[in-house]
Design an enzyme around this catalytic site. Structure first.
Site, PDB file in Angstrom:
ATOM      1  CB  SER A 150      -1.024   0.213   1.094  1.00 16.15           C
ATOM      2  OG  SER A 150      -1.537  -0.862   1.246  1.00 16.15           O
ATOM      3  CG  HIS A 204      -2.224   3.416   3.683  1.00 18.24           C
ATOM      4  ND1 HIS A 204      -4.172   3.267   3.583  1.00 18.24           N
ATOM      5  CD2 HIS A 204      -1.587   2.409   3.170  1.00 18.24           C
ATOM      6  CE1 HIS A 204      -4.197   2.174   3.594  1.00 18.24           C
ATOM      7  NE2 HIS A 204      -3.115   2.068   2.895  1.00 18.24           N
TER       8      HIS A 204
END
Length: 492
Positions: A150, A204
Protein backbone atom coordinates in the site's frame (compact mmCIF):
# COMPACT_ATOMS: atom_id res chain seq x y z
CA UNK A 1 -9.35 26.56 -24.05
CA UNK A 2 -7.24 23.38 -24.04
CA UNK A 3 -3.54 23.05 -24.67
CA UNK A 4 -1.40 20.64 -26.66
CA UNK A 5 2.36 20.88 -26.10
CA UNK A 6 1.80 24.25 -24.41
CA UNK A 7 -0.22 25.76 -27.28
CA UNK A 8 -3.80 26.97 -26.93
CA UNK A 9 -6.39 25.35 -29.20
CA UNK A 10 -10.18 25.44 -29.40
CA UNK A 11 -12.06 23.33 -26.84
CA UNK A 12 -13.66 20.08 -27.99
CA UNK A 13 -17.21 18.91 -27.45
CA UNK A 14 -17.69 16.12 -24.88
CA UNK A 15 -17.96 13.35 -27.46
CA UNK A 16 -14.97 14.69 -29.36
CA UNK A 17 -13.01 14.91 -26.11
CA UNK A 18 -13.84 11.29 -25.25
CA UNK A 19 -12.73 10.20 -28.70
CA UNK A 20 -9.53 12.23 -28.39
CA UNK A 21 -8.79 10.77 -24.95
CA UNK A 22 -9.36 7.25 -26.21
CA UNK A 23 -7.06 7.88 -29.16
CA UNK A 24 -4.43 9.39 -26.89
CA UNK A 25 -4.61 6.43 -24.49
CA UNK A 26 -4.25 4.03 -27.40
CA UNK A 27 -1.24 5.89 -28.78
CA UNK A 28 0.25 6.11 -25.28
CA UNK A 29 -0.01 2.32 -24.92
CA UNK A 30 1.27 1.70 -28.45
CA UNK A 31 4.28 3.98 -28.47
CA UNK A 32 5.15 4.10 -24.77
CA UNK A 33 7.40 1.46 -23.20
CA UNK A 34 5.80 -1.84 -22.21
CA UNK A 35 5.23 -1.71 -18.41
CA UNK A 36 7.80 -4.41 -17.67
CA UNK A 37 8.59 -3.05 -14.18
CA UNK A 38 4.93 -3.06 -13.20
CA UNK A 39 4.53 -6.60 -14.50
CA UNK A 40 7.65 -7.71 -12.60
CA UNK A 41 6.44 -6.11 -9.36
CA UNK A 42 3.02 -7.74 -9.63
CA UNK A 43 4.64 -11.11 -10.39
CA UNK A 44 7.02 -10.74 -7.43
CA UNK A 45 4.13 -10.03 -5.05
CA UNK A 46 2.20 -13.07 -6.26
CA UNK A 47 5.35 -15.21 -6.05
CA UNK A 48 5.84 -14.27 -2.39
CA UNK A 49 2.18 -15.08 -1.72
CA UNK A 50 2.59 -18.55 -3.28
CA UNK A 51 5.75 -19.14 -1.24
CA UNK A 52 3.79 -18.23 1.91
CA UNK A 53 1.08 -20.74 0.99
CA UNK A 54 3.65 -23.46 0.36
CA UNK A 55 5.20 -22.57 3.72
CA UNK A 56 1.90 -23.28 5.48
CA UNK A 57 0.36 -19.80 5.74
CA UNK A 58 -3.41 -19.34 5.44
CA UNK A 59 -4.54 -18.19 1.98
CA UNK A 60 -6.99 -15.64 3.39
CA UNK A 61 -5.82 -14.80 6.93
CA UNK A 62 -2.15 -15.62 7.63
CA UNK A 63 -1.09 -15.53 11.27
CA UNK A 64 1.15 -12.91 12.81
CA UNK A 65 3.89 -15.51 13.05
CA UNK A 66 3.62 -16.30 9.33
CA UNK A 67 3.66 -12.63 8.36
CA UNK A 68 6.80 -11.98 10.38
CA UNK A 69 8.40 -15.22 9.21
CA UNK A 70 8.07 -14.19 5.57
CA UNK A 71 9.34 -10.63 5.98
CA UNK A 72 6.67 -8.32 7.44
CA UNK A 73 7.86 -5.20 9.21
CA UNK A 74 7.97 -5.48 13.01
CA UNK A 75 9.83 -2.83 14.98
CA UNK A 76 11.55 -4.98 17.61
CA UNK A 77 13.02 -7.19 14.87
CA UNK A 78 13.56 -4.45 12.27
CA UNK A 79 15.41 -2.15 14.66
CA UNK A 80 17.10 -5.16 16.20
CA UNK A 81 19.17 -5.55 13.04
CA UNK A 82 16.75 -6.93 10.43
CA UNK A 83 16.56 -3.68 8.44
CA UNK A 84 15.67 -5.54 5.27
CA UNK A 85 12.10 -5.82 6.63
CA UNK A 86 11.54 -2.17 5.65
CA UNK A 87 11.70 -3.41 2.02
CA UNK A 88 10.46 -7.00 2.18
CA UNK A 89 7.21 -6.03 3.90
CA UNK A 90 6.14 -4.41 0.59
CA UNK A 91 5.83 -7.89 -0.92
CA UNK A 92 4.08 -9.65 2.00
CA UNK A 93 0.28 -9.51 2.06
CA UNK A 94 -2.37 -10.38 4.62
CA UNK A 95 -4.36 -12.80 2.50
CA UNK A 96 -5.61 -12.99 -1.08
CA UNK A 97 -8.06 -10.06 -0.81
CA UNK A 98 -5.35 -7.71 0.46
CA UNK A 99 -3.03 -8.87 -2.33
CA UNK A 100 -5.66 -8.59 -5.07
CA UNK A 101 -6.66 -5.02 -4.14
CA UNK A 102 -3.08 -3.79 -3.98
CA UNK A 103 -2.11 -5.48 -7.24
CA UNK A 104 -5.16 -4.09 -9.06
CA UNK A 105 -4.15 -0.59 -7.95
CA UNK A 106 -0.51 -1.20 -8.87
CA UNK A 107 -1.45 -2.44 -12.34
CA UNK A 108 -3.71 0.55 -12.95
CA UNK A 109 -1.12 3.10 -11.77
CA UNK A 110 2.11 1.40 -12.77
CA UNK A 111 1.48 1.14 -16.48
CA UNK A 112 0.73 4.86 -16.72
CA UNK A 113 3.65 5.84 -14.43
CA UNK A 114 6.17 3.82 -16.43
CA UNK A 115 5.09 5.43 -19.69
CA UNK A 116 4.94 8.94 -18.26
CA UNK A 117 8.13 8.88 -16.17
CA UNK A 118 10.38 6.11 -17.56
CA UNK A 119 11.06 2.71 -16.04
CA UNK A 120 14.02 3.79 -13.91
CA UNK A 121 12.15 6.72 -12.43
CA UNK A 122 9.09 4.61 -11.69
CA UNK A 123 10.94 1.77 -9.96
CA UNK A 124 12.82 4.28 -7.82
CA UNK A 125 9.59 6.12 -6.99
CA UNK A 126 7.88 2.85 -6.04
CA UNK A 127 10.64 1.45 -3.80
CA UNK A 128 11.54 4.76 -2.15
CA UNK A 129 7.89 5.53 -1.40
CA UNK A 130 7.38 2.04 0.02
CA UNK A 131 10.45 2.48 2.25
CA UNK A 132 9.14 5.86 3.41
CA UNK A 133 5.76 4.28 4.17
CA UNK A 134 7.48 1.62 6.28
CA UNK A 135 9.33 4.31 8.23
CA UNK A 136 6.11 6.25 8.80
CA UNK A 137 4.47 3.09 10.12
CA UNK A 138 7.37 2.52 12.50
CA UNK A 139 7.20 6.13 13.67
CA UNK A 140 3.49 5.82 14.42
CA UNK A 141 3.49 2.38 16.06
CA UNK A 142 6.78 0.45 16.24
CA UNK A 143 5.26 -2.74 17.66
CA UNK A 144 2.68 -3.07 14.90
CA UNK A 145 2.96 -5.81 12.29
CA UNK A 146 3.04 -4.02 8.94
CA UNK A 147 2.76 -5.72 5.55
CA UNK A 148 1.58 -4.91 2.05
CA UNK A 149 2.38 -2.81 -1.00
CA UNK A 150 0.00 0.00 0.00
CA UNK A 151 2.70 2.53 0.91
CA UNK A 152 4.50 1.98 -2.39
CA UNK A 153 1.24 2.10 -4.40
CA UNK A 154 0.23 5.34 -2.68
CA UNK A 155 3.69 6.68 -3.48
CA UNK A 156 3.22 5.84 -7.15
CA UNK A 157 -0.11 7.69 -7.10
CA UNK A 158 1.37 10.71 -5.34
CA UNK A 159 4.36 10.77 -7.68
CA UNK A 160 2.09 10.73 -10.72
CA UNK A 161 0.01 13.60 -9.31
CA UNK A 162 2.96 15.95 -8.81
CA UNK A 163 4.74 14.84 -11.99
CA UNK A 164 1.71 15.43 -14.20
CA UNK A 165 0.53 18.55 -12.36
CA UNK A 166 3.93 20.20 -12.83
CA UNK A 167 3.78 19.33 -16.56
CA UNK A 168 6.98 17.32 -16.50
CA UNK A 169 5.74 15.14 -19.37
CA UNK A 170 4.50 16.64 -22.67
CA UNK A 171 1.02 15.16 -22.64
CA UNK A 172 -2.38 16.61 -23.45
CA UNK A 173 -3.40 18.59 -20.33
CA UNK A 174 -7.10 17.81 -20.68
CA UNK A 175 -6.14 14.12 -20.64
CA UNK A 176 -3.82 14.84 -17.71
CA UNK A 177 -6.53 16.62 -15.70
CA UNK A 178 -8.80 13.61 -15.94
CA UNK A 179 -5.99 11.38 -14.71
CA UNK A 180 -5.22 13.81 -11.86
CA UNK A 181 -8.87 13.77 -10.81
CA UNK A 182 -8.90 9.96 -10.79
CA UNK A 183 -5.65 9.77 -8.83
CA UNK A 184 -6.85 12.32 -6.26
CA UNK A 185 -10.07 10.35 -5.81
CA UNK A 186 -8.08 7.12 -5.38
CA UNK A 187 -5.85 8.69 -2.72
CA UNK A 188 -8.73 10.35 -0.86
CA UNK A 189 -10.99 7.28 -0.73
CA UNK A 190 -8.19 5.00 0.40
CA UNK A 191 -6.97 7.40 3.09
CA UNK A 192 -10.54 7.66 4.39
CA UNK A 193 -10.88 3.87 4.26
CA UNK A 194 -7.59 3.65 6.15
CA UNK A 195 -9.11 5.41 9.17
CA UNK A 196 -10.69 2.08 10.13
CA UNK A 197 -9.07 0.09 12.90
CA UNK A 198 -6.50 -2.41 11.71
CA UNK A 199 -5.48 -0.48 8.57
CA UNK A 200 -1.95 0.92 8.52
CA UNK A 201 -2.83 4.44 7.40
CA UNK A 202 0.55 5.75 8.56
CA UNK A 203 2.19 3.77 5.75
CA UNK A 204 -0.36 5.20 3.28
CA UNK A 205 0.33 8.78 4.37
CA UNK A 206 4.09 8.27 4.42
CA UNK A 207 4.02 6.72 0.96
CA UNK A 208 1.88 9.41 -0.67
CA UNK A 209 3.85 12.30 0.89
CA UNK A 210 7.14 10.75 -0.25
CA UNK A 211 5.66 10.10 -3.70
CA UNK A 212 4.48 13.69 -4.09
CA UNK A 213 7.94 14.98 -3.15
CA UNK A 214 9.82 12.54 -5.40
CA UNK A 215 7.50 13.19 -8.34
CA UNK A 216 8.10 16.92 -7.97
CA UNK A 217 11.88 16.44 -7.79
CA UNK A 218 12.25 14.04 -10.72
CA UNK A 219 13.48 15.58 -13.99
CA UNK A 220 11.05 16.31 -16.80
CA UNK A 221 10.73 13.84 -19.65
CA UNK A 222 13.10 14.97 -22.42
CA UNK A 223 11.44 13.50 -25.52
CA UNK A 224 7.72 13.21 -26.16
CA UNK A 225 5.98 10.13 -24.81
CA UNK A 226 4.89 9.02 -28.21
CA UNK A 227 8.24 7.90 -29.55
CA UNK A 228 10.02 11.27 -29.68
CA UNK A 229 7.23 13.19 -31.42
CA UNK A 230 4.94 16.16 -30.95
CA UNK A 231 1.20 16.22 -31.57
CA UNK A 232 -0.31 18.42 -34.27
CA UNK A 233 -3.18 20.40 -32.68
CA UNK A 234 -5.34 20.32 -35.80
CA UNK A 235 -4.95 16.77 -37.02
CA UNK A 236 -3.65 14.90 -33.97
CA UNK A 237 -0.86 13.46 -36.11
CA UNK A 238 2.53 12.67 -34.57
CA UNK A 239 5.29 15.00 -35.69
CA UNK A 240 8.97 14.21 -35.04
CA UNK A 241 10.71 16.38 -32.48
CA UNK A 242 14.40 16.50 -31.59
CA UNK A 243 15.27 17.16 -27.94
CA UNK A 244 17.58 20.10 -27.16
CA UNK A 245 21.29 19.35 -27.32
CA UNK A 246 22.55 17.94 -24.02
CA UNK A 247 19.04 17.57 -22.57
CA UNK A 248 19.38 13.83 -22.02
CA UNK A 249 22.66 14.22 -20.13
CA UNK A 250 21.19 16.97 -17.96
CA UNK A 251 18.16 14.81 -17.15
CA UNK A 252 20.37 11.83 -16.22
CA UNK A 253 22.47 14.01 -13.93
CA UNK A 254 19.39 15.42 -12.19
CA UNK A 255 17.93 11.94 -11.79
CA UNK A 256 21.17 10.72 -10.18
CA UNK A 257 21.12 13.67 -7.77
CA UNK A 258 17.47 13.01 -6.85
CA UNK A 259 18.21 9.32 -6.19
CA UNK A 260 21.27 10.10 -4.06
CA UNK A 261 19.57 12.85 -2.07
CA UNK A 262 16.40 10.82 -1.46
CA UNK A 263 18.38 7.76 -0.37
CA UNK A 264 20.43 9.85 2.06
CA UNK A 265 17.27 11.42 3.52
CA UNK A 266 15.63 8.01 3.97
CA UNK A 267 18.72 6.60 5.71
CA UNK A 268 18.89 9.59 8.07
CA UNK A 269 15.16 9.27 8.74
CA UNK A 270 15.55 5.55 9.49
CA UNK A 271 18.29 6.20 12.03
CA UNK A 272 16.31 9.02 13.66
CA UNK A 273 13.13 6.94 13.88
CA UNK A 274 15.09 4.02 15.34
CA UNK A 275 16.39 6.26 18.12
CA UNK A 276 12.84 7.41 18.83
CA UNK A 277 11.01 4.13 18.30
CA UNK A 278 13.20 1.80 20.35
CA UNK A 279 12.59 3.63 23.65
CA UNK A 280 8.91 4.09 22.72
CA UNK A 281 8.26 0.44 22.01
CA UNK A 282 9.89 -0.57 25.27
CA UNK A 283 8.69 2.26 27.51
CA UNK A 284 5.74 0.39 29.02
CA UNK A 285 7.69 -2.81 29.59
CA UNK A 286 11.38 -1.93 29.67
CA UNK A 287 12.04 -3.96 32.79
CA UNK A 288 10.09 -6.89 31.37
CA UNK A 289 11.91 -6.91 28.03
CA UNK A 290 15.27 -6.51 29.74
CA UNK A 291 14.47 -9.51 31.94
CA UNK A 292 13.46 -11.62 28.95
CA UNK A 293 16.69 -10.76 27.15
CA UNK A 294 18.99 -11.42 30.10
CA UNK A 295 17.11 -14.41 31.46
CA UNK A 296 18.09 -13.44 34.99
CA UNK A 297 15.19 -11.38 36.35
CA UNK A 298 12.25 -12.86 38.22
CA UNK A 299 9.56 -11.71 35.83
CA UNK A 300 6.56 -13.31 37.52
CA UNK A 301 6.05 -10.48 40.10
CA UNK A 302 6.49 -7.89 37.32
CA UNK A 303 3.85 -9.58 35.18
CA UNK A 304 1.48 -10.12 38.09
CA UNK A 305 1.67 -6.41 38.86
CA UNK A 306 1.04 -5.65 35.18
CA UNK A 307 -2.15 -7.72 34.92
CA UNK A 308 -3.44 -6.37 38.23
CA UNK A 309 -3.22 -2.87 36.80
CA UNK A 310 -4.90 -3.94 33.56
CA UNK A 311 -7.26 -6.94 33.80
CA UNK A 312 -7.86 -6.67 30.03
CA UNK A 313 -4.19 -7.28 29.20
CA UNK A 314 -4.25 -10.46 27.10
CA UNK A 315 -0.51 -10.29 26.41
CA UNK A 316 0.25 -9.83 30.11
CA UNK A 317 -1.73 -12.93 31.15
CA UNK A 318 -0.24 -15.03 28.35
CA UNK A 319 3.30 -13.99 29.24
CA UNK A 320 2.69 -14.60 32.95
CA UNK A 321 1.43 -18.12 32.25
CA UNK A 322 4.39 -18.84 29.99
CA UNK A 323 6.80 -17.69 32.70
CA UNK A 324 5.16 -20.13 35.14
CA UNK A 325 5.77 -22.91 32.62
CA UNK A 326 9.39 -21.85 32.23
CA UNK A 327 9.64 -22.10 36.03
CA UNK A 328 8.22 -25.68 35.85
CA UNK A 329 5.06 -24.64 37.70
CA UNK A 330 2.37 -25.96 35.35
CA UNK A 331 -0.40 -25.67 37.93
CA UNK A 332 0.19 -21.93 38.43
CA UNK A 333 0.13 -21.41 34.64
CA UNK A 334 -3.42 -22.66 34.12
CA UNK A 335 -5.32 -19.71 35.62
CA UNK A 336 -3.53 -16.93 33.67
CA UNK A 337 -3.82 -18.98 30.47
CA UNK A 338 -7.58 -19.29 31.04
CA UNK A 339 -7.87 -15.54 31.68
CA UNK A 340 -5.90 -14.84 28.50
CA UNK A 341 -8.26 -17.08 26.49
CA UNK A 342 -11.29 -15.36 28.02
CA UNK A 343 -9.95 -12.15 26.47
CA UNK A 344 -8.91 -13.76 23.17
CA UNK A 345 -10.50 -17.19 22.66
CA UNK A 346 -9.15 -17.42 19.08
CA UNK A 347 -5.51 -17.49 20.15
CA UNK A 348 -4.39 -20.92 18.92
CA UNK A 349 -0.96 -20.64 20.52
CA UNK A 350 -2.54 -19.95 23.92
CA UNK A 351 -4.74 -23.05 23.59
CA UNK A 352 -1.61 -25.04 22.71
CA UNK A 353 0.33 -23.71 25.70
CA UNK A 354 -2.59 -24.33 28.05
CA UNK A 355 -2.53 -27.96 26.85
CA UNK A 356 1.14 -28.09 27.89
CA UNK A 357 0.14 -26.85 31.36
CA UNK A 358 -2.62 -29.46 31.65
CA UNK A 359 -0.15 -32.21 30.70
CA UNK A 360 2.15 -30.95 33.42
CA UNK A 361 -0.61 -31.37 36.00
CA UNK A 362 -1.77 -34.76 34.70
CA UNK A 363 -5.14 -33.48 33.40
CA UNK A 364 -4.92 -35.46 30.16
CA UNK A 365 -8.52 -35.04 29.02
CA UNK A 366 -8.34 -31.24 29.27
CA UNK A 367 -4.99 -31.31 27.49
CA UNK A 368 -6.48 -33.27 24.61
CA UNK A 369 -9.37 -30.81 24.34
CA UNK A 370 -7.03 -27.82 24.23
CA UNK A 371 -4.87 -29.45 21.56
CA UNK A 372 -8.01 -29.85 19.44
CA UNK A 373 -8.90 -26.16 19.96
CA UNK A 374 -5.38 -25.18 18.89
CA UNK A 375 -6.16 -26.90 15.56
CA UNK A 376 -2.60 -28.01 14.89
CA UNK A 377 -0.97 -24.75 15.91
CA UNK A 378 2.58 -25.18 17.14
CA UNK A 379 5.51 -27.36 16.20
CA UNK A 380 4.20 -30.61 14.64
CA UNK A 381 6.63 -32.74 16.66
CA UNK A 382 5.54 -31.10 19.90
CA UNK A 383 1.86 -31.55 19.01
CA UNK A 384 2.33 -35.28 18.28
CA UNK A 385 4.26 -35.80 21.50
CA UNK A 386 1.57 -34.00 23.50
CA UNK A 387 -1.15 -36.11 21.88
CA UNK A 388 0.85 -39.22 22.73
CA UNK A 389 1.13 -38.19 26.38
CA UNK A 390 -2.59 -37.41 26.53
CA UNK A 391 -3.61 -40.76 24.99
CA UNK A 392 -1.10 -42.55 27.21
CA UNK A 393 -2.53 -40.90 30.30
CA UNK A 394 -6.06 -41.78 29.22
CA UNK A 395 -5.12 -45.47 28.97
CA UNK A 396 -4.62 -45.78 25.21
CA UNK A 397 -0.96 -46.87 24.90
CA UNK A 398 -1.28 -48.28 21.37
CA UNK A 399 -2.60 -44.95 20.06
CA UNK A 400 0.05 -43.13 22.08
CA UNK A 401 2.83 -45.17 20.43
CA UNK A 402 1.74 -43.96 16.99
CA UNK A 403 1.89 -40.33 18.14
CA UNK A 404 5.31 -40.82 19.75
CA UNK A 405 6.69 -42.29 16.56
CA UNK A 406 5.37 -39.34 14.53
CA UNK A 407 6.85 -36.93 17.06
CA UNK A 408 10.30 -38.53 16.82
CA UNK A 409 10.17 -38.47 13.03
CA UNK A 410 9.83 -34.69 13.17
CA UNK A 411 11.65 -33.87 16.41
CA UNK A 412 14.39 -36.45 17.16
CA UNK A 413 15.62 -34.13 19.93
CA UNK A 414 12.52 -34.97 21.98
CA UNK A 415 14.17 -37.94 23.65
CA UNK A 416 11.32 -37.93 26.17
CA UNK A 417 9.12 -39.28 23.36
CA UNK A 418 11.44 -42.26 22.99
CA UNK A 419 11.24 -43.09 26.71
CA UNK A 420 7.48 -42.61 26.66
CA UNK A 421 7.16 -44.91 23.65
CA UNK A 422 9.14 -47.63 25.45
CA UNK A 423 6.89 -47.36 28.51
CA UNK A 424 3.81 -47.55 26.27
CA UNK A 425 5.17 -50.79 24.78
CA UNK A 426 5.37 -52.26 28.30
CA UNK A 427 1.81 -51.08 29.05
CA UNK A 428 0.63 -52.87 25.89
CA UNK A 429 2.52 -56.04 26.81
CA UNK A 430 4.89 -55.65 23.85
CA UNK A 431 8.00 -56.45 25.86
CA UNK A 432 10.28 -57.34 22.97
CA UNK A 433 9.69 -53.97 21.32
CA UNK A 434 10.22 -52.23 24.65
CA UNK A 435 13.48 -54.16 25.19
CA UNK A 436 14.73 -53.26 21.70
CA UNK A 437 13.95 -49.58 22.18
CA UNK A 438 15.64 -49.40 25.59
CA UNK A 439 18.68 -51.12 24.09
CA UNK A 440 18.76 -48.50 21.33
CA UNK A 441 18.53 -45.68 23.87
CA UNK A 442 21.32 -47.20 25.96
CA UNK A 443 23.56 -47.44 22.90
CA UNK A 444 22.90 -43.88 21.77
CA UNK A 445 23.08 -42.38 25.28
CA UNK A 446 25.35 -44.62 27.38
CA UNK A 447 25.54 -42.04 30.18
CA UNK A 448 21.78 -42.27 30.76
CA UNK A 449 21.43 -44.88 33.54
CA UNK A 450 17.62 -44.89 33.38
CA UNK A 451 17.43 -46.84 30.13
CA UNK A 452 20.10 -49.29 31.33
CA UNK A 453 18.13 -49.96 34.53
CA UNK A 454 14.90 -50.44 32.57
CA UNK A 455 16.62 -52.83 30.17
CA UNK A 456 18.06 -54.83 33.08
CA UNK A 457 14.58 -55.15 34.61
CA UNK A 458 13.08 -56.34 31.32
CA UNK A 459 15.88 -58.85 30.77
CA UNK A 460 15.41 -60.30 34.27
CA UNK A 461 12.17 -62.01 33.23
CA UNK A 462 10.31 -60.70 36.30
CA UNK A 463 8.30 -58.07 34.37
CA UNK A 464 4.97 -59.60 33.38
CA UNK A 465 2.94 -56.36 33.32
CA UNK A 466 3.35 -52.64 33.89
CA UNK A 467 2.70 -53.27 37.59
CA UNK A 468 6.00 -55.20 37.80
CA UNK A 469 7.91 -52.40 36.09
CA UNK A 470 9.39 -49.24 37.57
CA UNK A 471 9.74 -47.10 34.44
CA UNK A 472 11.93 -44.02 34.21
CA UNK A 473 10.03 -40.89 35.30
CA UNK A 474 9.22 -38.64 32.38
CA UNK A 475 9.15 -34.91 33.13
CA UNK A 476 7.06 -32.88 30.70
CA UNK A 477 9.56 -30.62 28.86
CA UNK A 478 7.31 -27.55 28.99
CA UNK A 479 9.94 -25.15 27.70
CA UNK A 480 10.41 -27.22 24.52
CA UNK A 481 6.74 -27.88 23.90
CA UNK A 482 5.40 -24.33 24.14
CA UNK A 483 4.42 -22.44 21.00
CA UNK A 484 6.33 -19.15 21.10
CA UNK A 485 6.12 -17.04 17.91
CA UNK A 486 9.09 -15.16 16.52
CA UNK A 487 7.56 -11.95 17.92
CA UNK A 488 7.75 -13.26 21.50
CA UNK A 489 8.04 -11.68 24.05
CA UNK A 490 6.97 -8.44 22.36
CA UNK A 491 3.74 -10.03 21.13
CA UNK A 492 2.88 -13.42 22.68
Amino acid sequence: MRTVDGRAVDPLCKNCQRAADSEYSARLATFGPTPIVTLALVAANFAVYVIMLVGGASWIEPSITDLVRFGADFGPLTFGGQWWRLFTNMFVHIGIIHLALNMWCLWYLGGLAERVMSRKAFVFLYLASGFAGSLASELWDPVRISAGASGAVFGAAGGLVSFIYLRKAPIDMQYAKQRLKGLATFIGINLFYGLRAGVDNAAHVGGVVAGLAIGAALPSVVSDLLGGSSVDAATGAALPVAPPLGAHDAAKTKFTIVVAATTALLVVAAVAIAHRAIPKMRADRLELISGFESGTADLIPILENRVQKNPEDFAGFALLAEEHLFADDAKAAIDPFQKALALNPRSASTHHNLAVAYLGTGDFQSAKQEIAKAAGDGDPGAVEFMLGMAEDGLGHPDIAIQHYQKALAVRPDLYEAEFSEAIAYVQSGRFEEARALYAKISTERPDDTRSAAALTALNSGRVKSIADFNPPQIVVPCDRLMDLPVTWPYLP
